[in-house]
Design a protein around this motif. Structure first.
Motif, PDB file in Angstrom:
ATOM      1  N   TYR A 199      60.614 -45.391  65.392  1.00  8.80           N
ATOM      2  CA  TYR A 199      59.246 -44.898  65.556  1.00  8.80           C
ATOM      3  C   TYR A 199      59.008 -43.529  64.892  1.00  8.80           C
ATOM      4  O   TYR A 199      58.039 -43.352  64.154  1.00  8.80           O
ATOM      5  CB  TYR A 199      58.920 -44.799  67.052  1.00  8.80           C
ATOM      6  CG  TYR A 199      57.531 -44.286  67.326  1.00  8.80           C
ATOM      7  CD1 TYR A 199      56.442 -45.148  67.285  1.00  8.80           C
ATOM      8  CD2 TYR A 199      57.295 -42.943  67.597  1.00  8.80           C
ATOM      9  CE1 TYR A 199      55.155 -44.689  67.523  1.00  8.80           C
ATOM     10  CE2 TYR A 199      56.011 -42.466  67.826  1.00  8.80           C
ATOM     11  CZ  TYR A 199      54.952 -43.344  67.788  1.00  8.80           C
ATOM     12  OH  TYR A 199      53.683 -42.875  68.007  1.00  8.80           O
ATOM     13  N   SER A 218      56.417 -42.849  61.940  1.00 11.44           N
ATOM     14  CA  SER A 218      55.130 -42.244  62.290  1.00 11.44           C
ATOM     15  C   SER A 218      54.816 -41.023  61.435  1.00 11.44           C
ATOM     16  O   SER A 218      53.650 -40.694  61.234  1.00 11.44           O
ATOM     17  CB  SER A 218      55.121 -41.856  63.764  1.00 11.44           C
ATOM     18  OG  SER A 218      56.055 -40.833  64.002  1.00 11.44           O
ATOM     19  N   ILE A 241      51.659 -42.390  55.960  1.00  8.41           N
ATOM     20  CA  ILE A 241      50.338 -41.787  56.173  1.00  8.41           C
ATOM     21  C   ILE A 241      49.245 -42.866  56.212  1.00  8.41           C
ATOM     22  O   ILE A 241      48.328 -42.789  57.026  1.00  8.41           O
ATOM     23  CB  ILE A 241      50.046 -40.759  55.054  1.00  8.41           C
ATOM     24  CG1 ILE A 241      51.005 -39.564  55.206  1.00  8.41           C
ATOM     25  CG2 ILE A 241      48.602 -40.284  55.108  1.00  8.41           C
ATOM     26  CD1 ILE A 241      51.035 -38.629  54.023  1.00  8.41           C
ATOM     27  N   SER A 242      49.354 -43.848  55.345  1.00  9.66           N
ATOM     28  CA  SER A 242      48.288 -44.861  55.256  1.00  9.66           C
ATOM     29  C   SER A 242      48.445 -45.931  56.327  1.00  9.66           C
ATOM     30  O   SER A 242      49.562 -46.331  56.664  1.00  9.66           O
ATOM     31  CB  SER A 242      48.325 -45.559  53.898  1.00  9.66           C
ATOM     32  OG  SER A 242      48.456 -44.616  52.881  1.00  9.66           O
ATOM     33  N   ASP A 243      47.313 -46.413  56.791  1.00  9.88           N
ATOM     34  CA  ASP A 243      47.321 -47.430  57.845  1.00  9.88           C
ATOM     35  C   ASP A 243      47.962 -48.729  57.374  1.00  9.88           C
ATOM     36  O   ASP A 243      48.653 -49.402  58.129  1.00  9.88           O
ATOM     37  CB  ASP A 243      45.873 -47.680  58.297  1.00  9.88           C
ATOM     38  CG  ASP A 243      45.816 -48.446  59.597  1.00  9.88           C
ATOM     39  OD1 ASP A 243      46.644 -48.156  60.485  1.00  9.88           O
ATOM     40  OD2 ASP A 243      44.976 -49.341  59.725  1.00  9.88           O
ATOM     41  N   ARG A 262      51.858 -49.015  57.774  1.00  7.50           N
ATOM     42  CA  ARG A 262      52.487 -48.741  59.074  1.00  7.50           C
ATOM     43  C   ARG A 262      53.342 -49.913  59.539  1.00  7.50           C
ATOM     44  O   ARG A 262      53.047 -51.070  59.235  1.00  7.50           O
ATOM     45  CB  ARG A 262      51.423 -48.463  60.134  1.00  7.50           C
ATOM     46  CG  ARG A 262      50.675 -47.188  59.860  1.00  7.50           C
ATOM     47  CD  ARG A 262      50.227 -46.498  61.136  1.00  7.50           C
ATOM     48  NE  ARG A 262      49.959 -45.108  60.829  1.00  7.50           N
ATOM     49  CZ  ARG A 262      48.734 -44.609  60.574  1.00  7.50           C
ATOM     50  NH1 ARG A 262      47.699 -45.380  60.634  1.00  7.50           N
ATOM     51  NH2 ARG A 262      48.592 -43.347  60.272  1.00  7.50           N
ATOM     52  N   GLY A 278      48.933 -46.743  67.842  1.00  4.72           N
ATOM     53  CA  GLY A 278      47.576 -46.366  67.475  1.00  4.72           C
ATOM     54  C   GLY A 278      46.536 -47.263  68.094  1.00  4.72           C
ATOM     55  O   GLY A 278      45.469 -46.813  68.508  1.00  4.72           O
ATOM     56  N   GLU A 281      42.228 -41.514  56.891  1.00  3.50           N
ATOM     57  CA  GLU A 281      43.619 -41.865  57.153  1.00  3.50           C
ATOM     58  C   GLU A 281      43.898 -41.580  58.632  1.00  3.50           C
ATOM     59  O   GLU A 281      44.200 -40.439  59.002  1.00  3.50           O
ATOM     60  CB  GLU A 281      44.560 -41.062  56.245  1.00  3.50           C
ATOM     61  CG  GLU A 281      44.569 -41.578  54.819  1.00  3.50           C
ATOM     62  CD  GLU A 281      45.252 -40.647  53.822  1.00  3.50           C
ATOM     63  OE1 GLU A 281      45.637 -39.528  54.213  1.00  3.50           O
ATOM     64  OE2 GLU A 281      45.396 -41.054  52.668  1.00  3.50           O
ATOM     65  N   PRO A 282      43.740 -42.594  59.488  1.00  9.00           N
ATOM     66  CA  PRO A 282      43.932 -42.359  60.927  1.00  9.00           C
ATOM     67  C   PRO A 282      45.376 -41.960  61.250  1.00  9.00           C
ATOM     68  O   PRO A 282      46.312 -42.527  60.691  1.00  9.00           O
ATOM     69  CB  PRO A 282      43.601 -43.713  61.562  1.00  9.00           C
ATOM     70  CG  PRO A 282      42.978 -44.525  60.495  1.00  9.00           C
ATOM     71  CD  PRO A 282      43.438 -43.995  59.194  1.00  9.00           C
ATOM     72  N   GLN A 283      45.513 -40.994  62.111  1.00 13.62           N
ATOM     73  CA  GLN A 283      46.836 -40.531  62.534  1.00 13.62           C
ATOM     74  C   GLN A 283      46.898 -40.577  64.061  1.00 13.62           C
ATOM     75  O   GLN A 283      45.923 -40.920  64.712  1.00 13.62           O
ATOM     76  CB  GLN A 283      47.090 -39.098  62.035  1.00 13.62           C
ATOM     77  CG  GLN A 283      46.866 -38.889  60.558  1.00 13.62           C
ATOM     78  CD  GLN A 283      47.793 -39.705  59.676  1.00 13.62           C
ATOM     79  OE1 GLN A 283      48.916 -40.020  60.081  1.00 13.62           O
ATOM     80  NE2 GLN A 283      47.342 -40.070  58.478  1.00 13.62           N
ATOM     81  N   SER A 284      48.043 -40.194  64.594  1.00 13.78           N
ATOM     82  CA  SER A 284      48.208 -40.208  66.044  1.00 13.78           C
ATOM     83  C   SER A 284      48.343 -38.784  66.567  1.00 13.78           C
ATOM     84  O   SER A 284      48.993 -37.948  65.931  1.00 13.78           O
ATOM     85  CB  SER A 284      49.459 -41.014  66.382  1.00 13.78           C
ATOM     86  OG  SER A 284      49.976 -40.615  67.611  1.00 13.78           O
TER      87      SER A 284
END
Lengths: 275, 424
Positions: A210, A214, A218-220, A223, A231, B59-62
């Motif tokens: 993880y 994480s 950076i890009s969705d 992931r 998320g 750019e969605p992050q957590s």
């Protein structure tokens, strides 16, 4: 010696208790993922669902990039496993068989690397990968996963090499086989269960990793499952149905892989050892 | 010939301008749930279509990782041009020297839209304004009107009323209240909401020394421990989701929560007439009802002139009432307007979920005007608040009382000591 009925019953009950202990959380997760939202959070939960719905799965697959996350995880975990095995096998054989100065020290240092808290290299690694231009790429995760799985894999495989009877190897030496041939033709079939164990270890380590996934991604659309999943859940609210459906779909590929393919993989490899 | 050369030059300039690449802006935000990402994308698509010279991508992050990830990315030159923030997070990037002050821009926006002052305060210090407030979140007390009617109680105004209400609601079928006691941000927020209503909203003295250990704080912790005693036994591991589930499943008579109404609506079957949202009770009658509030903002992380102009164009567009409501309703009920015209915007109130829960949302907006945030209440920022916040030391002190069994006075004294050590 024949066991008494009382002992058999006791063993059966113990076994049953263990099965329940292991299976119960899985049951709650799987059955919960098919319940209506109100039933999931009900104060008095029902062991058997009183409702059945696929809405959580539909929502998960329709409203999120979950299939992309699973695809990315499969790519990363598969390559990490293959590369770990490709590097761990010759390395552990070298530590087991070859004589070179500092062999014992180096072998112990390798385990130290496994015990090293990975989090402390996170930020320097980010800078290094940025300079290499591989930040936000799946290969960056493969590199990290291999780096962290390799030390323990070498240790595991070396102990499997040590279980091979010395006479088998000596016979090959008598036949004039060089170390590479001994490794490939003699040792590998015999340590196949060990390779399978290392493969499973490397795959699951990569699948569940993880922290690096994480930060380095950076890009969705790049992931992996654990990060994408985190998320989807959100911070101030929890969609419990989505959470349970996500867990089922996250675990399912690994269970399927090792319940079926893994079994064939091991039996296929070990055939050589029997012969 | 001269004329021909001029025309050629003009043609070249026009054509190069026509084909000039748009200014690209990357936005990092931490609103990762799918429906929020989708809504933000809809907003970006609309903006990009109406502004062909600018292209904004998300750019969605957590929140879990961004504290480490954003500094690393910025240091490596891979960071975004703008990023959503909360007051705690802003100093982390500001200390790296990457955040640009938006004071002049905020002044201009304020004259057009009129920010709620409490949302600007946490970003205004060190001779600058370090983020443009975009949306607010405030904590409120949730209750069920039907349960209150059944028990013959009215909405509590004071701590005494509150405790009595929780005791009255407690039955074999329901816990009187559900407040968290986990060493986690949610507990920081709930205990601070109680502290702020008991005269203990200031964590620092004027000279920057900590004033956590004082009689008002002790009283707040003592009272909070009584609420915990009336809560479910698993509150030591609660986050927002567990509290929400407890309330939605009718297992908790009251909770303190940000107003994530969509979850109540979808998971609880949706009975808007039964959902009561009220201000958090004060210690004594007649006091002002305070609450914790998180004004979320957007920071500018580039000093490039073209990007700065593009940033201002984008944020101005976002705060226009016809767009702003749609943006806020990426999570209906949770995200409150930070501007006066935004609070009246048709685009905000016309959302079906907002229409359904209009009275509750109006109450939440009213409560958010008295929003406070620990460490950001005096108009100055003390850097140690970041360490206190990051280690959840307010919540740790709650655990000292509710788990370890210390007296509130001892726990608060120990908490002050731990905070001073963290501040060093």
């Amino acid at each position: 010696m024949k066991r008494s009925l009382a002992v058999n019953i006791l063993l059966a009950l113990t076994l049953l208790a263990l099965v329940i202990l292991v299976a119960l959380p899985f049951w709650w997760v799987i059955s919960g993922s098919f319940k209506l939202p109100q039933d999931i959070i009900a104060r008095k939960p029902t062991f058997f669902p009183h409702s059945f719905t696929l809405q959580h799965y539909v929502k998960l697959l329709a409203n999120s990039a979950y299939t992309t996350y699973v695809g990315n995880s499969l790519i990363v975990a598969t390559f990490s496993t293959l590369i770990t095995l490709a590097l761990a096998v010759p390395a552990s054989f070298a530590f087991f068989r070859l004589k070179f100065p500092g062999r014992r020290t180096l072998f112990r240092i390798i385990l130290l690397a496994y015990a090293f808290p990975s989090i402390v290299v996170l930020i320097p690694l980010f800078g290094m990968f940025t300079k290499l231009g591989i930040i936000d790429t799946l290969p960056s995760l493969v590199i990290v996963n291999v780096a962290f799985a390799l030390p323990f894999s070498i240790w595991m495989l070396r102990s499997f090499f040590a279980t091979v009877p010395k006479e088998i190897e000596e016979a090959a030496v008598m036949d004039g086989a060089p170390p590479t041939v001994i490794l490939r033709r003699v040792m590998l079939p015999l340590i196949a269960p060990g390779m399978a164990s290392v493969g499973i270890f490397a795959f699951i380590s990569s699948w569940t990793e993880y922290v690096f996934a994480s930060v380095l991604i950076i890009s969705d659309d790049k992931r992996t499952v654990p990060v994408g999943f985190a998320g989807i859940i959100g911070q101030y609210q929890i969609d419990w149905g989505l959470l349970l459906a996500g867990v089922v779909l996250a675990v399912a590929p690994v269970v399927i892989l090792f319940a079926f393919i893994g079994r064939w993989f091991v039996s296929g490899l070990t055939e050589g050892a029997v012969k | 010939m001269k004329r021909f050369a001029s025309m050629t030059l003009a043609a070249v300039l026009i054509s190069s301008a026509a084909y000039a690449a748009p200014v690209e802006l990357t936005l990092w935000h931490m609103e990762q749930p799918p429906q929020r990402v989708q809504r933000i994308q809809e907003m970006l698509d609309a903006f990009n279509d109406s502004h062909p010279d600018i292209s904004v991508s998300q750019e969605p992050q957590s929140w879990g990782e961004v504290y480490a990830k954003a500094p690393a990315a910025l240091a490596a030159g891979a960071g975004p041009d703008m990023i959503f923030t909360i007051p705690d997070f802003t100093p982390v990037l500001k200390d790296l020297g990457k955040v640009q002050s938006v004071a002049d821009f905020v002044e201009k926006l304020d004259s057009e839209h009129h920010f709620i002052p409490a949302t600007l305060e946490p970003y205004t210090y060190d001779d600058g304004v370090w983020a443009v407030p975009l949306y607010n979140m405030s904590m409120n007390m949730w209750y069920r009107k039907s349960e209150f009617e059944k028990a013959g109680i009215s909405v509590p105004e004071t701590w005494d009323d509150w405790l009595k209400a929780a005791e009255t609601l407690a039955t074999s079928e329901m816990y009187g209240i559900g407040v968290p006691a986990n060493k986690q941000l949610y507990t920081d927020q709930t205990i601070y909401s109680v502290m702020a209503n008991g005269g203990a909203s200031e964590l620092y003295n004027e000279d920057g020394t900590l004033r956590f250990d004082n009689p008002e704080t002790v009283a707040a912790y003592d009272f909070y421990s009584k609420l915990v005693a009336l809560s479910p036994p698993d509150v030591n591991s609660w986050t927002w989701g567990e509290a929400e589930a407890c309330f939605t499943s009718k297992s908790c008579g009251m909770i303190m929560q940000f107003s994530v109404i969509s979850t109540y609506d979808t998971q609880g079957g949706g009975a808007p007439e039964d959902l009561g949202i009220a201000a958090i009770p004060t210690k004594n009658a007649g006091g002002e009802h305070n609450t914790i509030a998180y004004p979320n903002g957007v920071m500018l992380l580039t000093d490039d002139k073209a990007k700065t102009e593009a940033f201002e164009t984008f944020v101005s567009w976002l705060l226009e009432p016809e767009n702003y409501g749609k943006f806020l309703n990426m999570e209906p009920g949770l995200f409150m307007p930070v501007t006066e015209d935004g609070a009246k915007a048709e685009s905000f109130w016309s959302d079906p979920m907002v229409e359904k829960y209009k009275p509750q949302i109006e109450t939440a907006i009213a409560n958010s005007k008295n929003g406070k945030l620990f460490g950001f209440t005096s108009g100055r920022i003390f850097p140690s608040i970041a360490a206190i916040s990051a280690q959840n030391l307010l919540a740790a002190t709650v655990q000292d009382v509710t788990v370890s069994g210390d007296s509130a006075a001892d726990a608060v004294a120990a908490g002050q000591k731990t905070m001073e050590e963290a501040a060093e």
